[in-house]
Structure formats: C-alpha cells, structure tokens
Design a protein around this motif. Structure first.
Motif, PDB file in Angstrom:
ATOM      1  N   ARG A   1       4.016  10.853  -9.289  1.00  0.00           N
ATOM      2  CA  ARG A   1       3.935  10.924 -10.648  1.00  0.00           C
ATOM      3  C   ARG A   1       2.781  12.027 -10.834  1.00  0.00           C
ATOM      4  O   ARG A   1       2.729  12.774 -11.830  1.00  0.00           O
TER       5      ARG A   1
ATOM      6  N   ALA B   1       0.824  -1.381   0.069  1.00  0.00           N
ATOM      7  CA  ALA B   1       0.224   0.134  -0.046  1.00  0.00           C
ATOM      8  C   ALA B   1       0.738   1.270   0.203  1.00  0.00           C
ATOM      9  O   ALA B   1       0.658   2.256  -0.617  1.00  0.00           O
TER      10      ALA B   1
ATOM     11  N   LEU C   1      -1.407  13.130   2.902  1.00  0.00           N
ATOM     12  CA  LEU C   1      -1.136  11.814   2.395  1.00  0.00           C
ATOM     13  C   LEU C   1      -0.885  10.896   3.521  1.00  0.00           C
ATOM     14  O   LEU C   1      -1.491   9.954   3.790  1.00  0.00           O
TER      15      LEU C   1
ATOM     16  N   SER D   1       3.761   1.680  -1.145  1.00  0.00           N
ATOM     17  CA  SER D   1       4.429   1.875  -2.408  1.00  0.00           C
ATOM     18  C   SER D   1       3.742   2.396  -3.441  1.00  0.00           C
ATOM     19  O   SER D   1       4.045   3.043  -4.380  1.00  0.00           O
ATOM     20  N   GLY D   2       2.275   2.652  -3.105  1.00  0.00           N
ATOM     21  CA  GLY D   2       1.269   3.213  -3.936  1.00  0.00           C
ATOM     22  C   GLY D   2       1.744   4.864  -4.011  1.00  0.00           C
ATOM     23  O   GLY D   2       1.345   5.638  -4.807  1.00  0.00           O
ATOM     24  N   ILE D   3       2.573   5.345  -3.270  1.00  0.00           N
ATOM     25  CA  ILE D   3       2.968   6.772  -3.140  1.00  0.00           C
ATOM     26  C   ILE D   3       3.703   6.922  -4.505  1.00  0.00           C
ATOM     27  O   ILE D   3       3.736   8.021  -4.858  1.00  0.00           O
ATOM     28  N   GLU D   4       4.069   6.058  -4.965  1.00  0.00           N
ATOM     29  CA  GLU D   4       4.727   6.277  -6.399  1.00  0.00           C
ATOM     30  C   GLU D   4       3.938   7.048  -7.318  1.00  0.00           C
ATOM     31  O   GLU D   4       4.241   7.950  -7.867  1.00  0.00           O
ATOM     32  N   SER D   5       2.543   6.483  -7.319  1.00  0.00           N
ATOM     33  CA  SER D   5       1.727   7.346  -8.131  1.00  0.00           C
ATOM     34  C   SER D   5       1.471   8.673  -7.873  1.00  0.00           C
ATOM     35  O   SER D   5       1.037   9.446  -8.419  1.00  0.00           O
ATOM     36  N   TRP D   6       1.332   8.835  -6.452  1.00  0.00           N
ATOM     37  CA  TRP D   6       1.143  10.197  -5.878  1.00  0.00           C
ATOM     38  C   TRP D   6       2.337  11.052  -6.517  1.00  0.00           C
ATOM     39  O   TRP D   6       1.822  12.164  -6.903  1.00  0.00           O
TER      40      TRP D   6
END
Lengths: 196, 196
Positions: free
Chosen positions: B172, B163, B182, B165-170
């Motif tokens: 981008r 979950a 966040l 690692s979803g910060i990657e999308s944030w």
DNA sequence: CCTACCGATCGGTAGG
DNA sequence: CCTACCGATCGGTAGG
C-alpha cells in the motif's frame, strides 16, 4: 422545568455500538445489515436511528475509539525514561492484551477501517501512519543504543503489529493455551527476534 | 467439422478470475459488485455468466488456487532432507515471495475466505488447519533437535504467518525498500526470534 | 455477447 | 419505539 433525566442516552447508544462491534467482527462490516443489528439489540431497524446517525457512524466510533486508545498509550510510553527495548515490550504487551480482551473492536479497527467514508478515512490513515512512525522511532533508538539488531525499523513495526493480529486465530480456535501463556510466548519470540 | 478452436475458453475465464482478484482485493468481496467486475473486464454484467457460474465460484477459485499452491509446496519441503530450521526458512521465503508477487490472490485467501459458502468453507478451513499443523510439526522437530527455542509451536506459526501478511502494508505504501530487502529483513527478524 | 428484467435486500426516512 | 415505505442496488436469469 426539564426532568432530571438529562439528554444523555449514552447507555443506549453504547449498547448499540457494542452490538455493532460484535456483528461487524462476526460478519464483516459490509455483510452485516442494520436489520441484523436491530435484531441483536432487540428493536426494529428504524428505531436504531433515534440513537445513531448512520451505519458509517458506528464504524467510525469503533475505529477511533481504538485508535485513540493506542495513541494515548504510546504518548505515555514515549515520555517514560525506560530504555527503548523496555518501551517496546510495554507497547507490545499492551497490543497483545488489547487483542485478547478487547479483540472485536481492535479487529475491526485493524481490518474494516477501509470502509470508512472520506473525511474520516483520511484522518484514520494519518493517525495510523503517525502511530507507526512513532513506534519505528523507538525501535531506531534501540538500534542506536545497540540494544536492538540493525534492521529496517519500519519492517520491524510491520511484522510486530501484524504478528499480534494473529491472536484472532487463537480466539477462533478452542485455545489450549491461556492468555497469559500466549502473551509470554509472543513476547519471547518477538523481542528475541529484535534483540541483539 | 468443428473448427480448430477447441471448446476451451479457459483464457477468457482466467481474465475474469484475475480481474476478480484485483477487485476483491481493492474493495473486499462483499463490497465488490458483479457490475464493477463486468466493467473492469469490458462487458455487461450478464455476459460474465457465460463463463462463470456465480460470484462465489470466483472466490472459491481464488482461495483454493492459493491453498493448493502452499499445500504442494509444504509437501515438497517435508520430504526434503534439510534440517528443520532450514525447512522453516524455505517455507517462510515462499510465503514472503508469494505475498510480494502474487499478493492479491494471497490476500483474498487470507482475509476473505470467510465469505465462502458451506461445503467449500469447511473444506477450506480443514485444509488451512492441516497446513498449520504440518508447519507446527516442523517447528517442533527443530525444538526437539535443539535448534529452535523452546516455545509453543502453534503460537510461533500464528506469529510467523500473520507477520508475513504485513507485506500488504508494504504494498500500500510507496515502498522505500525493495522486495529483496524486505525479504531479508523479515527472515532475519523471524528466524532469529525462533533460533536458540 | 447484449437488452431487458426479476425478486430480494439494502440503508435510511416519514409520520406518529 | 413502531408501521409503512422509499429508491438504489444487488446477484442472477430469460431469451435471443
């Protein structure tokens, strides 16, 4: 007269796409060579090009197969008359099951889409953004209805979708837990985290 | 007599490793070439080899820097006398902040470690497995204490780590939400999902 | 730190 | 479907 055998060599191409999915998952798109792929199919590298146009086309097929699958599913869910929290659970269970049963393709569409070339790359990104927005709308409806905790919907989408991709690690390890148990555990944690 | 300038060209190598992290994150390890890297550092490709031994060494440095960072952190958390649920929150906040502030390195250590070569690859996998086990032990303590919902601890670890690692999308997206918001959103959703 | 260059491997084509 | 082969690019070395 043409033979009955129509032009469709679909089955041959399907074999290649399936093998490509396994290979791209195992080694990563860039590290997987067309010679690797040819070997796993059992032909010479040059022969692949009688059935496909390019390496990129394989990636494209895999990514859009997956994207379209989820696209169609969310469309059905949206038109149902279930409550938002139930819609959410339906979406989540579909993600989990796809990640368990169809995980090579899903993994590639999650992680390797960035190697798509540019007309397709933009299309893919748009479709993805759109999917997440529709996912977030359902969460927002749940918040409006008072079923779901008041949180930022797009953060919730981020968490939920990435959490599911953790199933990749479950696949890698000799799993002590069955797919069904994994699904129930995930649903419990994620839905309870969102519920009011 | 030697000049005061000692032999340490650490700063030069640091510049290269930092640039490599940015490049490996942007293009992926396999797709990033040493010529790309040289250009971003401002030298010819051959010159890089006066400071590093190989491309693999760069990946190795990045992955183990991150792994050691988390290793040291969990060691401190384990010896504290906080309650399990508080330890969990501390771990989670550290993961979130690292993913926000140091995200190129963390991303690479999450996603590109598989391109490590074999003595290091096994070490990395062991260290990772060990970390997750220690993480799971804390969750199990919370379950035993009745603070945390009765779920499979290793599934919870999977969810929580992915979950984040979803910060990657944030990163981008042009983010409408601040890093602090966040973090609070993530903590709310994830901790509430685990709490009894 | 650079020029010059190496062997290996890549995706893909020609021609049958 | 194969043999033969292409130009491009790769990580890395020699030598200064």
């Amino acid at each position: 007269m043409a033979r009955i055998r129509t032009g469709k060599d679909g089955s041959r191409k399907d074999v290649i796409v399936k093998a490509a999915a396994a290979l791209f998952h195992e080694k990563g798109y860039k590290a997987a060579s067309m010679r690797d792929l040819a070997e796993s199919v059992g032909v010479e590298a040059a022969s692949l090009y009688n059935h496909i146009r390019s390496k990129t086309e394989l990636l494209h097929d895999i990514c859009f197969n997956v994207a379209n699958l989820f696209w169609e599913h969310i469309s059905k869910v949206e038109t149902s008359d279930a409550k938002p929290i139930e819609k959410l659970e339906t979406l989540l269970r579909f993600h989990i099951r796809q990640m368990i049963e169809n995980f090579q393709e899903v993994y590639i569409s999650d992680r390797e889409w960035r190697y798509l070339a540019d007309p397709y790359l933009s299309n893919f990104q748009n479709q993805r953004r759109n999917y997440r927005k529709r996912f977030a709308v359902i969460i927002e409806q749940g918040i409006a209805d008072g079923e779901i905790n008041k949180i930022d919907a797009s953060t919730a989408v981020l968490i939920v979708l990435h959490a599911v991709s953790g199933i990749e690690s479950w696949h890698r390890s000799k799993h002590k837990i069955s797919g069904e148990e994994l699904e129930e555990n995930m649903i419990t944690i994620l839905i309870d985290g969102l519920k009011k």
